[in-house]
Design a protein around this motif. Structure first.
Motif, mmCIF file in Angstrom:
data_model
loop_
_atom_site.group_PDB
_atom_site.id
_atom_site.type_symbol
_atom_site.label_atom_id
_atom_site.label_comp_id
_atom_site.label_asym_id
_atom_site.label_seq_id
_atom_site.Cartn_x
_atom_site.Cartn_y
_atom_site.Cartn_z
ATOM 1 N N GLY A 163 23.405 5.101 31.588
ATOM 2 C CA GLY A 163 24.391 6.053 32.272
ATOM 3 C C GLY A 163 25.417 5.246 32.900
ATOM 4 N N PRO A 164 25.117 4.045 33.735
ATOM 5 C CA PRO A 164 26.240 3.263 33.910
ATOM 6 C C PRO A 164 27.177 2.610 32.898
ATOM 7 C CG PRO A 164 24.099 2.552 35.137
ATOM 8 C CD PRO A 164 23.874 3.327 33.842
ATOM 9 N N LEU A 165 26.713 2.406 31.542
ATOM 10 C CA LEU A 165 27.593 2.001 30.600
ATOM 11 C C LEU A 165 28.507 3.076 30.179
ATOM 12 C CD1 LEU A 165 24.861 -0.338 28.686
ATOM 13 C CD2 LEU A 165 27.051 -1.042 30.137
ATOM 14 N N ARG A 166 28.095 4.396 30.355
ATOM 15 C CA ARG A 166 28.748 5.694 29.942
ATOM 16 C C ARG A 166 30.081 5.718 30.933
ATOM 17 N NH1 ARG A 166 23.809 8.512 27.919
ATOM 18 N NH2 ARG A 166 23.455 8.778 29.930
ATOM 19 N N ASP A 167 29.705 5.323 32.306
ATOM 20 C CA ASP A 167 30.647 5.479 33.132
ATOM 21 C C ASP A 167 31.737 4.333 33.044
ATOM 22 O OD1 ASP A 167 29.236 7.336 34.577
ATOM 23 O OD2 ASP A 167 28.550 5.978 36.191
ATOM 24 N N VAL A 168 31.439 3.051 32.544
ATOM 25 C CA VAL A 168 32.467 2.142 32.127
ATOM 26 C C VAL A 168 33.279 2.588 31.108
ATOM 27 C CG1 VAL A 168 32.629 -0.256 31.382
ATOM 28 C CG2 VAL A 168 31.008 0.032 33.138
ATOM 29 N N ALA A 169 32.727 3.238 30.268
ATOM 30 C CA ALA A 169 33.474 3.517 28.763
ATOM 31 C C ALA A 169 34.471 4.577 29.269
ATOM 32 C CB ALA A 169 32.218 4.063 27.718
ATOM 33 N N ALA A 170 33.901 5.609 30.294
ATOM 34 C CA ALA A 170 34.733 6.665 30.652
ATOM 35 C C ALA A 170 36.088 5.964 31.400
ATOM 36 C CB ALA A 170 34.165 7.758 31.517
ATOM 37 N N PHE A 171 35.747 5.065 32.196
ATOM 38 C CA PHE A 171 36.750 4.518 33.017
ATOM 39 C C PHE A 171 37.744 3.930 31.725
ATOM 40 C CE2 PHE A 171 38.411 0.252 34.614
ATOM 41 C CZ PHE A 171 39.025 0.860 35.713
ATOM 42 N N ALA A 172 37.235 3.169 31.059
ATOM 43 C CA ALA A 172 38.099 2.494 30.118
ATOM 44 C C ALA A 172 38.898 3.503 29.129
ATOM 45 C CB ALA A 172 37.708 1.364 29.139
ATOM 46 N N GLU A 173 38.256 4.357 28.862
ATOM 47 C CA GLU A 173 38.798 5.634 28.072
ATOM 48 C C GLU A 173 40.154 6.181 28.644
ATOM 49 O OE1 GLU A 173 39.535 7.972 24.980
ATOM 50 O OE2 GLU A 173 38.007 6.394 25.097
ATOM 51 N N ARG A 174 40.305 6.254 29.908
ATOM 52 C CA ARG A 174 41.462 6.640 30.839
ATOM 53 C C ARG A 174 42.870 6.009 30.397
ATOM 54 N NH1 ARG A 174 39.768 6.932 36.921
ATOM 55 N NH2 ARG A 174 38.132 5.872 36.305
ATOM 56 N N TYR A 175 42.561 4.540 29.999
ATOM 57 C CA TYR A 175 43.710 3.663 29.559
ATOM 58 C C TYR A 175 43.955 3.548 28.176
ATOM 59 C CZ TYR A 175 42.857 2.551 34.415
ATOM 60 O OH TYR A 175 42.791 2.834 35.716
ATOM 61 N N ARG A 176 43.067 4.334 27.315
ATOM 62 C CA ARG A 176 43.266 4.312 25.876
ATOM 63 C C ARG A 176 44.947 4.956 25.606
ATOM 64 N NH1 ARG A 176 40.637 4.171 21.192
ATOM 65 N NH2 ARG A 176 38.568 4.337 22.318
ATOM 66 N N ARG A 177 45.356 5.952 26.168
ATOM 67 C CA ARG A 177 46.600 6.475 25.807
ATOM 68 C C ARG A 177 47.446 5.377 26.294
ATOM 69 N NH1 ARG A 177 48.687 11.522 28.865
ATOM 70 N NH2 ARG A 177 50.554 10.769 29.357
ATOM 71 N N PHE A 178 47.581 4.801 27.281
ATOM 72 C CA PHE A 178 48.391 3.659 27.684
ATOM 73 C C PHE A 178 48.336 2.651 26.371
ATOM 74 C CE2 PHE A 178 48.964 -0.561 29.302
ATOM 75 C CZ PHE A 178 50.250 -0.581 29.694
ATOM 76 N N TRP A 179 47.131 1.947 25.969
ATOM 77 C CA TRP A 179 47.288 1.231 25.252
ATOM 78 C C TRP A 179 47.967 1.832 23.802
ATOM 79 C CZ3 TRP A 179 41.408 0.573 26.357
ATOM 80 C CH2 TRP A 179 41.345 -0.327 27.528
ATOM 81 N N ASP A 180 47.368 2.928 23.490
ATOM 82 C CA ASP A 180 47.866 3.480 21.987
ATOM 83 C C ASP A 180 49.524 3.711 22.099
ATOM 84 O OD1 ASP A 180 45.140 3.428 21.236
ATOM 85 O OD2 ASP A 180 45.183 5.650 21.396
ATOM 86 N N GLU A 181 50.051 4.014 23.273
ATOM 87 C CA GLU A 181 51.337 3.970 23.381
ATOM 88 C C GLU A 181 52.066 2.678 23.220
ATOM 89 O OE1 GLU A 181 52.249 6.641 26.889
ATOM 90 O OE2 GLU A 181 51.349 8.348 25.883
#
Length: 115
Positions: free
Chosen positions: A75-93
């Motif tokens: 569970g907590p690792l999924r929360d970390v992954a969800a947090f990092a995923e919010r920044y994926r678009r920024f990184w990709d752009e």
């Protein structure tokens, strides 16, 4: 996802020993003795690391007769992954802009502009 909970998870993940313990538990349950084997530290020190991981919700400890296995809690690792995923678009752009700039520079080197 509670931000304070996320802070507790990141604090637990900040230590390399705790990350190594989680890596071992990703392979399956293990006893405290099995988890402590690769480390040159005392039993109480390992127990302290396990307590931090347990308080963060990253592991749980069971009881099967006299065997007390530790297991990874995702569970907590999924929360970390969800947090990092919010920044994926920024990184990709950012990477896309860098790629475009590098292509522009490469094209300019291959075919210099007349000025």
């Amino acid at each position: 996802m509670d931000e304070d909970r996320l802070s507790v998870t990141f604090a637990a993940l900040a230590d390399p020993t705790r990350r190594a313990i989680l890596a071992r538990l990703s392979e399956g349950e293990a006893t405290v003795k099995e988890l402590s084997a690769p480390f040159a530290m005392s039993g109480p020190a390992i127990s302290k690391h396990l307590r931090v991981l347990e308080q963060a919700g990253l592991i749980s400890r069971g009881r099967e007769a006299q065997w007390r296995p530790c297991r990874l809690e995702p569970g907590p690792l999924r929360d970390v992954a969800a947090f990092a995923e919010r920044y994926r678009r920024f990184w990709d752009e950012s990477y896309a802009r860098l790629d475009a700039y590098l292509q522009f520079v490469q094209d300019d080197i291959e075919e210099p502009r007349d000025e």
